[in-house]
Design a protein around this motif. Sequence first.
Motif, PDB file in Angstrom:
ATOM      1  N   MET A 134    -113.574 -34.261 -61.468  1.00 39.06           N
ATOM      2  CA  MET A 134    -112.559 -33.758 -62.362  1.00 39.06           C
ATOM      3  C   MET A 134    -112.457 -34.613 -63.606  1.00 39.06           C
ATOM      4  SD  MET A 134    -109.666 -31.795 -60.903  1.00 39.06           S
ATOM      5  CE  MET A 134    -109.040 -31.802 -59.282  1.00 39.06           C
ATOM      6  N   HIS A 135    -113.539 -35.043 -64.110  1.00 37.14           N
ATOM      7  CA  HIS A 135    -113.562 -35.940 -65.252  1.00 37.14           C
ATOM      8  C   HIS A 135    -113.066 -35.303 -66.539  1.00 37.14           C
ATOM      9  CE1 HIS A 135    -117.337 -33.776 -65.451  1.00 37.14           C
ATOM     10  NE2 HIS A 135    -117.430 -34.130 -66.706  1.00 37.14           N
ATOM     11  N   LEU A 136    -113.052 -33.978 -66.641  1.00 37.18           N
ATOM     12  CA  LEU A 136    -112.627 -33.325 -67.873  1.00 37.18           C
ATOM     13  C   LEU A 136    -111.153 -32.915 -67.871  1.00 37.18           C
ATOM     14  CD1 LEU A 136    -115.692 -30.997 -68.590  1.00 37.18           C
ATOM     15  CD2 LEU A 136    -115.117 -33.168 -69.670  1.00 37.18           C
ATOM     16  N   VAL A 137    -110.501 -33.050 -66.754  1.00 38.47           N
ATOM     17  CA  VAL A 137    -109.107 -32.637 -66.671  1.00 38.47           C
ATOM     18  C   VAL A 137    -108.243 -33.627 -67.453  1.00 38.47           C
ATOM     19  CG1 VAL A 137    -107.165 -32.205 -65.127  1.00 38.47           C
ATOM     20  CG2 VAL A 137    -109.470 -31.544 -64.434  1.00 38.47           C
ATOM     21  N   PRO A 138    -107.482 -33.116 -68.435  1.00 37.05           N
ATOM     22  CA  PRO A 138    -106.610 -34.005 -69.206  1.00 37.05           C
ATOM     23  C   PRO A 138    -105.590 -34.703 -68.305  1.00 37.05           C
ATOM     24  CG  PRO A 138    -106.784 -31.853 -70.247  1.00 37.05           C
ATOM     25  CD  PRO A 138    -107.433 -31.739 -68.895  1.00 37.05           C
ATOM     26  N   ALA A 139    -105.165 -35.874 -68.722  1.00 29.94           N
ATOM     27  CA  ALA A 139    -104.251 -36.699 -67.926  1.00 29.94           C
ATOM     28  C   ALA A 139    -102.980 -35.946 -67.551  1.00 29.94           C
ATOM     29  CB  ALA A 139    -103.914 -37.972 -68.685  1.00 29.94           C
ATOM     30  N   ASP A 140    -102.471 -35.103 -68.447  1.00 30.93           N
ATOM     31  CA  ASP A 140    -101.221 -34.384 -68.163  1.00 30.93           C
ATOM     32  C   ASP A 140    -101.376 -33.309 -67.090  1.00 30.93           C
ATOM     33  OD1 ASP A 140    -102.744 -32.782 -69.921  1.00 30.93           O
ATOM     34  OD2 ASP A 140    -100.946 -31.818 -70.724  1.00 30.93           O
ATOM     35  N   ARG A 141    -102.623 -33.011 -66.694  1.00 30.02           N
ATOM     36  CA  ARG A 141    -102.878 -32.014 -65.645  1.00 30.02           C
ATOM     37  C   ARG A 141    -103.602 -32.598 -64.438  1.00 30.02           C
ATOM     38  NH1 ARG A 141    -105.931 -27.896 -69.374  1.00 30.02           N
ATOM     39  NH2 ARG A 141    -105.312 -29.149 -71.145  1.00 30.02           N
ATOM     40  N   ALA A 142    -103.917 -33.866 -64.483  1.00 34.53           N
ATOM     41  CA  ALA A 142    -104.740 -34.496 -63.448  1.00 34.53           C
ATOM     42  C   ALA A 142    -104.074 -34.526 -62.078  1.00 34.53           C
ATOM     43  CB  ALA A 142    -105.117 -35.909 -63.874  1.00 34.53           C
ATOM     44  N   ASP A 143    -102.753 -34.463 -62.032  1.00 33.02           N
ATOM     45  CA  ASP A 143    -102.066 -34.537 -60.745  1.00 33.02           C
ATOM     46  C   ASP A 143    -101.930 -33.173 -60.062  1.00 33.02           C
ATOM     47  OD1 ASP A 143    -100.300 -33.573 -62.659  1.00 33.02           O
ATOM     48  OD2 ASP A 143     -98.550 -34.483 -61.712  1.00 33.02           O
ATOM     49  N   ARG A 144    -102.401 -32.129 -60.701  1.00 32.98           N
ATOM     50  CA  ARG A 144    -102.282 -30.787 -60.126  1.00 32.98           C
ATOM     51  C   ARG A 144    -103.417 -30.525 -59.151  1.00 32.98           C
ATOM     52  NH1 ARG A 144    -100.939 -27.180 -65.300  1.00 32.98           N
ATOM     53  NH2 ARG A 144    -100.824 -25.533 -63.751  1.00 32.98           N
ATOM     54  N   ARG A 145    -103.108 -29.796 -58.111  1.00 33.07           N
ATOM     55  CA  ARG A 145    -104.078 -29.490 -57.049  1.00 33.07           C
ATOM     56  C   ARG A 145    -105.044 -28.404 -57.522  1.00 33.07           C
ATOM     57  NH1 ARG A 145    -103.887 -25.585 -53.213  1.00 33.07           N
ATOM     58  NH2 ARG A 145    -105.174 -25.924 -51.392  1.00 33.07           N
ATOM     59  N   THR A 146    -106.332 -28.610 -57.287  1.00 29.15           N
ATOM     60  CA  THR A 146    -107.337 -27.605 -57.633  1.00 29.15           C
ATOM     61  C   THR A 146    -107.951 -27.023 -56.367  1.00 29.15           C
ATOM     62  OG1 THR A 146    -109.141 -29.184 -57.728  1.00 29.15           O
ATOM     63  CG2 THR A 146    -107.926 -28.810 -59.769  1.00 29.15           C
ATOM     64  N   ILE A 147    -108.485 -25.846 -56.485  1.00 29.26           N
ATOM     65  CA  ILE A 147    -109.213 -25.214 -55.388  1.00 29.26           C
ATOM     66  C   ILE A 147    -110.697 -25.545 -55.532  1.00 29.26           C
ATOM     67  CG2 ILE A 147    -109.770 -23.029 -54.245  1.00 29.26           C
ATOM     68  CD1 ILE A 147    -106.739 -23.783 -54.194  1.00 29.26           C
ATOM     69  N   ASP A 148    -111.238 -25.285 -56.715  1.00 31.87           N
ATOM     70  CA  ASP A 148    -112.645 -25.566 -57.008  1.00 31.87           C
ATOM     71  C   ASP A 148    -112.711 -26.516 -58.200  1.00 31.87           C
ATOM     72  OD1 ASP A 148    -113.840 -23.743 -55.069  1.00 31.87           O
ATOM     73  OD2 ASP A 148    -113.014 -22.141 -56.323  1.00 31.87           O
ATOM     74  N   GLY A 149    -112.564 -27.789 -57.934  1.00 30.26           N
ATOM     75  CA  GLY A 149    -112.486 -28.795 -58.987  1.00 30.26           C
ATOM     76  C   GLY A 149    -113.645 -28.771 -59.955  1.00 30.26           C
ATOM     77  N   HIS A 150    -114.855 -28.587 -59.447  1.00 27.69           N
ATOM     78  CA  HIS A 150    -116.021 -28.563 -60.336  1.00 27.69           C
ATOM     79  C   HIS A 150    -115.967 -27.372 -61.289  1.00 27.69           C
ATOM     80  CE1 HIS A 150    -117.180 -25.938 -57.025  1.00 27.69           C
ATOM     81  NE2 HIS A 150    -118.127 -25.433 -57.811  1.00 27.69           N
ATOM     82  N   ARG A 151    -115.427 -26.260 -60.826  1.00 29.78           N
ATOM     83  CA  ARG A 151    -115.304 -25.090 -61.702  1.00 29.78           C
ATOM     84  C   ARG A 151    -114.213 -25.291 -62.744  1.00 29.78           C
ATOM     85  NH1 ARG A 151    -116.371 -19.861 -57.887  1.00 29.78           N
ATOM     86  NH2 ARG A 151    -118.573 -20.345 -57.502  1.00 29.78           N
ATOM     87  N   VAL A 152    -113.193 -26.029 -62.381  1.00 27.79           N
ATOM     88  CA  VAL A 152    -112.151 -26.351 -63.361  1.00 27.79           C
ATOM     89  C   VAL A 152    -112.769 -27.137 -64.508  1.00 27.79           C
ATOM     90  CG1 VAL A 152    -110.019 -27.652 -63.761  1.00 27.79           C
ATOM     91  CG2 VAL A 152    -110.261 -26.280 -61.686  1.00 27.79           C
ATOM     92  N   CYS A 153    -113.595 -28.114 -64.181  1.00 24.45           N
ATOM     93  CA  CYS A 153    -114.275 -28.893 -65.220  1.00 24.45           C
ATOM     94  C   CYS A 153    -115.203 -28.011 -66.050  1.00 24.45           C
ATOM     95  CB  CYS A 153    -115.061 -30.049 -64.599  1.00 24.45           C
ATOM     96  SG  CYS A 153    -113.998 -31.339 -63.937  1.00 24.45           S
ATOM     97  N   ASP A 154    -115.912 -27.105 -65.405  1.00 21.52           N
ATOM     98  CA  ASP A 154    -116.782 -26.174 -66.129  1.00 21.52           C
ATOM     99  C   ASP A 154    -115.955 -25.270 -67.044  1.00 21.52           C
ATOM    100  OD1 ASP A 154    -118.966 -27.250 -64.824  1.00 21.52           O
ATOM    101  OD2 ASP A 154    -119.172 -25.583 -63.392  1.00 21.52           O
ATOM    102  N   ALA A 155    -114.806 -24.825 -66.561  1.00 23.33           N
ATOM    103  CA  ALA A 155    -113.936 -23.956 -67.366  1.00 23.33           C
ATOM    104  C   ALA A 155    -113.394 -24.708 -68.573  1.00 23.33           C
ATOM    105  CB  ALA A 155    -112.788 -23.418 -66.510  1.00 23.33           C
ATOM    106  N   ILE A 156    -113.003 -25.954 -68.387  1.00 23.97           N
ATOM    107  CA  ILE A 156    -112.507 -26.764 -69.507  1.00 23.97           C
ATOM    108  C   ILE A 156    -113.611 -26.954 -70.540  1.00 23.97           C
ATOM    109  CG2 ILE A 156    -111.721 -29.086 -70.154  1.00 23.97           C
ATOM    110  CD1 ILE A 156    -110.174 -29.096 -67.442  1.00 23.97           C
ATOM    111  N   ALA A 157    -114.827 -27.216 -70.073  1.00 23.49           N
ATOM    112  CA  ALA A 157    -115.958 -27.366 -70.992  1.00 23.49           C
ATOM    113  C   ALA A 157    -116.248 -26.060 -71.721  1.00 23.49           C
ATOM    114  CB  ALA A 157    -117.192 -27.846 -70.230  1.00 23.49           C
TER     115      ALA A 157
END
Length: 119
Positions: free
Chosen positions: A1-24
């Motif tokens: 989850m290296h791309l998740v901004p600090a203000d959202r880093a504490d939120r639970r993800t289902i597919d963390g790698h896809r969250v990073c892909d979506a942010i990118a």
Amino acid sequence: MHLVPADRADRRTIDGHRVCDAIAAIGDEAHVRAWADRFSLLADPKRLALLLALHRTGPLAVSDLAIATGMNDPAVSQALRLLRAAGAVAGEKEGRVVRYRVVDEDVRLLLKHCAADAS
């Protein structure tokens, strides 16, 4: 989850790698805003009609665009002022006549896809 901004880093993800892909995929906020602004230019049916006419036929004067679109001259002038301010169109003066054309390449590509069904 290296791309998740600090203000959202504490939120639970289902597919963390896809969250990073979506942010990118979303990319820079300014880039997203610029594209949203382009799409807002196309969202108005009258402006879209003007852009399609210019895209398909080349440079046209305000009075000719008014006839082609069924708009009145002042409405065409107002829409062209907005499109010109956004960098989508430019006018070239020949004597007393100003002919407008689409100059934004990204808008031109969008219009090409939009007009594909009309040909």
